[in-house]
Design a protein around this motif. Structure first.
Motif, PDB file in Angstrom:
ATOM      1  N   ARG A 249      -4.624   2.571  -6.136  1.00  0.00           N
ATOM      2  CA  ARG A 249      -5.042   3.950  -5.850  1.00  0.00           C
ATOM      3  C   ARG A 249      -5.218   4.661  -7.179  1.00  0.00           C
ATOM      4  O   ARG A 249      -4.911   4.113  -8.231  1.00  0.00           O
ATOM      5  CB  ARG A 249      -3.986   4.687  -5.019  1.00  0.00           C
TER       6      ARG A 249
ATOM      7  N   THR B 109       0.834  -1.207   0.000  1.00  0.00           N
ATOM      8  CA  THR B 109       0.000   0.000   0.000  1.00  0.00           C
ATOM      9  C   THR B 109       0.867   1.255   0.000  1.00  0.00           C
ATOM     10  O   THR B 109       2.020   1.214   0.447  1.00  0.00           O
ATOM     11  CB  THR B 109      -0.893   0.005   1.264  1.00  0.00           C
TER      12      THR B 109
ATOM     13  N   CYS C 103      -2.892  -3.062  -2.923  1.00  0.00           N
ATOM     14  CA  CYS C 103      -3.928  -2.025  -2.891  1.00  0.00           C
ATOM     15  C   CYS C 103      -3.673  -1.000  -3.980  1.00  0.00           C
ATOM     16  O   CYS C 103      -2.620  -0.352  -3.982  1.00  0.00           O
ATOM     17  CB  CYS C 103      -3.922  -1.310  -1.549  1.00  0.00           C
TER      18      CYS C 103
ATOM     19  N   GLY D  15      -9.461   3.535  -2.984  1.00  0.00           N
ATOM     20  CA  GLY D  15      -8.240   2.742  -2.858  1.00  0.00           C
ATOM     21  C   GLY D  15      -8.559   1.323  -2.448  1.00  0.00           C
ATOM     22  O   GLY D  15      -9.674   1.018  -2.005  1.00  0.00           O
TER      23      GLY D  15
END
Ligand code: SAM
Length: 269
Positions: free
Chosen positions: A121, A7, A119, A147
């Protein structure tokens, strides 16, 4: 199990993973969760993780290099071995375009030794990550989030509670909504007889029996286990028909279920 989360917002996970069953599972050593800050795998002064999309258009896209670098240092088994099931590892990209994450997928993931959650975005992740280094894309529902972090937290929590020993009363996870098999008749007593069998869960009540004049259904207080079991099954069928009729196609109806449904139809006529 080892769960790795990739992330650009590692602090996001301080809250969600520090409570309840997820924390308990980590403390008991059932799971080790590691959050990887993608910016640590950049090589420029600005720690750039995104860039403009080829072909033009709105927004930015997460670059492939930091994600590939991050995954390569994890020393995962080769992708072919993961995809063939020779090793129990899975690399997952969170994406609104992914396969739907369901309780069935959660049970599959709960059998893994290692799960990596990437993750996205901005407009998403460079497609080469899904094409070449990840194993699957998962979506937590038909809506668009900003996200993948919330999705990763959802998946971790749903999977952790299925790990043997994570939930104090293991029977409770076998009886919940969506759980495929039914354990009707396994043992004596009302608590053992209401496996969801793919239905939504039945309604639950606790003390007081009379709250501001709203009373608990009489059947739950009379101590007749057979009647309680039948009532719960009927309520689960009713709730599924009302809120999620789409689930009914996959439910294996017992003779008793068919009788309950026939009675319900009869009452409606
Ligand atoms: N352009 C993408 C699309 O239309 O499908 C949406 C990108 S979204 C704004 C940014 C990131 O949020 C995605 O890369 C993904 O990681 C995450 N995300 C958004 N919706 C999601 C969902 N329903 N399930 C899982 N992840 C989701």
């Amino acid at each position: 199990m080892k769960a790795d989360i990739v992330t650009i917002f590692p602090d996001f996970f301080r809250g969600p993973l520090d409570h309840g069953i997820t924390r308990r599972a980590a403390e008991m050593g059932l799971v080790k969760i590691e959050v990887h800050d993608l910016r640590r795998f950049t090589h420029d002064r600005h720690r750039t993780v995104d860039d403009r999309p080829f072909g033009g258009g709105e927004g930015m896209v997460l670059k492939p290099e930091p994600i590939f670098d991050c995954l390569e240092q994890m020393q995962l088994a080769p992708r072919e071995q993961r995809l063939s099931g020779a090793v129990r590892e899975n690399v997952i990209v969170l994406s609104a375009q992914g396969q739907r994450f369901t309780q069935k997928v959660a049970s599959e993931l709960a059998t893994l030794n290692r799960m990596v959650l990437i993750c996205g975005r901005y407009e998403g992740v460079d497609e080469r990550v899904s094409e070449c280094i990840a194993d699957r894309e998962l979506s937590i529902g038909d809506y668009v989030l900003s996200g993948g972090e919330l999705g990763a937290a959802v998946i971790v929590e749903a999977v952790m509670r299925l790990l043997p020993g994570a939930v104090g009363n293991e029977a409770s996870t076998r009886q919940e909504s969506f759980t495929a098999h039914t354990n009707a008749g396994d043992r004596e007593g009302p608590d053992s007889t209401c496996g969801s069998g793919g239905l939504l869960d039945y309604p639950h009540y606790t003390r007081p029996a009379d709250f501001r004049g709203m009373t608990v259904p009489e059947v739950l207080i009379n101590g007749n286990h057979q009647e309680i079991r039948r009532w719960r099954r009927e309520q689960a069928l009713k709730k599924t028909l009302r809120n999620r009729p789409d689930l009914m196609d996959a439910v294996e109806l017992s003779e008793e279920d068919k009788k309950i449904l026939a009675r319900m139809n009869h009452r409606r006529d």
